[in-house]
Design an enzyme around this catalytic site. Sequence first.
Site, PDB file in Angstrom:
ATOM      1  N   ASP A 104      12.196   6.533  28.803  1.00 48.54           N
ATOM      2  CA  ASP A 104      11.574   7.347  29.395  1.00 48.54           C
ATOM      3  C   ASP A 104      10.520   6.229  29.820  1.00 48.54           C
ATOM      4  OD1 ASP A 104       9.248   8.877  29.885  1.00 48.54           O
ATOM      5  OD2 ASP A 104      10.523  10.437  29.458  1.00 48.54           O
ATOM      6  N   ASP A 238      20.059  15.895  30.830  1.00 47.80           N
ATOM      7  CA  ASP A 238      18.678  15.421  31.062  1.00 47.80           C
ATOM      8  C   ASP A 238      18.283  15.863  32.416  1.00 47.80           C
ATOM      9  OD1 ASP A 238      15.934  14.836  30.941  1.00 47.80           O
ATOM     10  OD2 ASP A 238      16.306  12.702  30.548  1.00 47.80           O
ATOM     11  N   GLY A 264      20.304  16.363  25.817  1.00 51.77           N
ATOM     12  CA  GLY A 264      19.306  16.403  26.828  1.00 51.77           C
ATOM     13  C   GLY A 264      18.402  15.336  26.735  1.00 51.77           C
ATOM     14  N   HIS A 265      17.257  15.216  27.209  1.00 47.95           N
ATOM     15  CA  HIS A 265      16.187  14.404  27.174  1.00 47.95           C
ATOM     16  C   HIS A 265      16.070  13.579  25.866  1.00 47.95           C
ATOM     17  CE1 HIS A 265      13.021  12.250  29.271  1.00 47.95           C
ATOM     18  NE2 HIS A 265      12.232  12.599  28.422  1.00 47.95           N
ATOM     19  N   PHE A 266      15.765  14.173  24.862  1.00 50.04           N
ATOM     20  CA  PHE A 266      15.487  13.789  23.697  1.00 50.04           C
ATOM     21  C   PHE A 266      16.851  13.456  22.829  1.00 50.04           C
ATOM     22  CE2 PHE A 266      11.124  14.612  24.508  1.00 50.04           C
ATOM     23  CZ  PHE A 266      10.544  13.143  24.474  1.00 50.04           C
TER      24      PHE A 266
END
Length: 293
Positions: A104, A238, A264-266
């Site tokens: 990120d 994500d 997902g994202h994390f």
Amino acid sequence: MTSQTTYHIIEVDGLNIFYREAGAPNNPTILLLHGFPTSSHMFRNLIVALADRFHLIAPDYPGFGNSSMPKVDEFDYTFDRLAEVMEKFTEAVGLSKYSLYVMDYGAPIGFRLATKHPERVEALIVQNGNAYEEGLNEFWEPIKAYWRDRSSENTDKLRQLLTLDATKWQYTHGVRNPQVISPDNWIIDQHFLDRPGNNDIQLALFDSYGSNPPLYPQWQEYFRTYQPPTLVVWGKNDFIFPAEGAHPYQRDLKNIEFHLLDTGHFALEEDLDAIASHIRRFLADHTKQITQL
């Protein structure tokens, strides 16, 4: 005791920079650069998983986690400035060679470090962090509108990204099993977001993110020229940095190992074991291993 995580503060440009550290310093170093809206807390479990074979250092940026949080009129909250502080941080703690784990916000910060000091970077580990226009899709439309016009209407839309519901969503969207995601994540992150003045800091960084896409060609040239060994471990579900942003790394990097993970994202919250295993094996081939007995 070298595998036990320790917690430190070091002064950089008059700021207190908090960092986590574990592992023997003569082992290969991994510099862990966190995303939004979290801190080095996102790496707490990965540090433990790898500290027997690697030296790991995870700082909090100014305005994040346990590092100093000067107000927006006291500090230039831009990605250029955060990268400058992180560069001075690496020098203050004596890092001359390291692998970079970027996620990120960590990607634009880390790639600034890599392009300025390519001789310091042994390998890249890329997890849900863009260096290509592909992947800056639907989620980014309100942010792109903010880049064009910082009106109250556009600002209010971005303030919604700083709420508890939005923070929880970042951790739970796209995961296979929400029950394995600790609520401590969004509770801790939201605690720091809710500090007086932090919303203004995050809005300044939303605006500054617009400085990153113009640098993508420079980062891609770094990939082509220096060919750092690169491990991609990307949560493919994500919504913020979808898999479209992962694939282009394969265009420019020849020595690349590529994994899309069903999360997902994390991604570390659900696929810690897989990511740690990939890192352990990949870096064993691309760094000088010194086993501490």
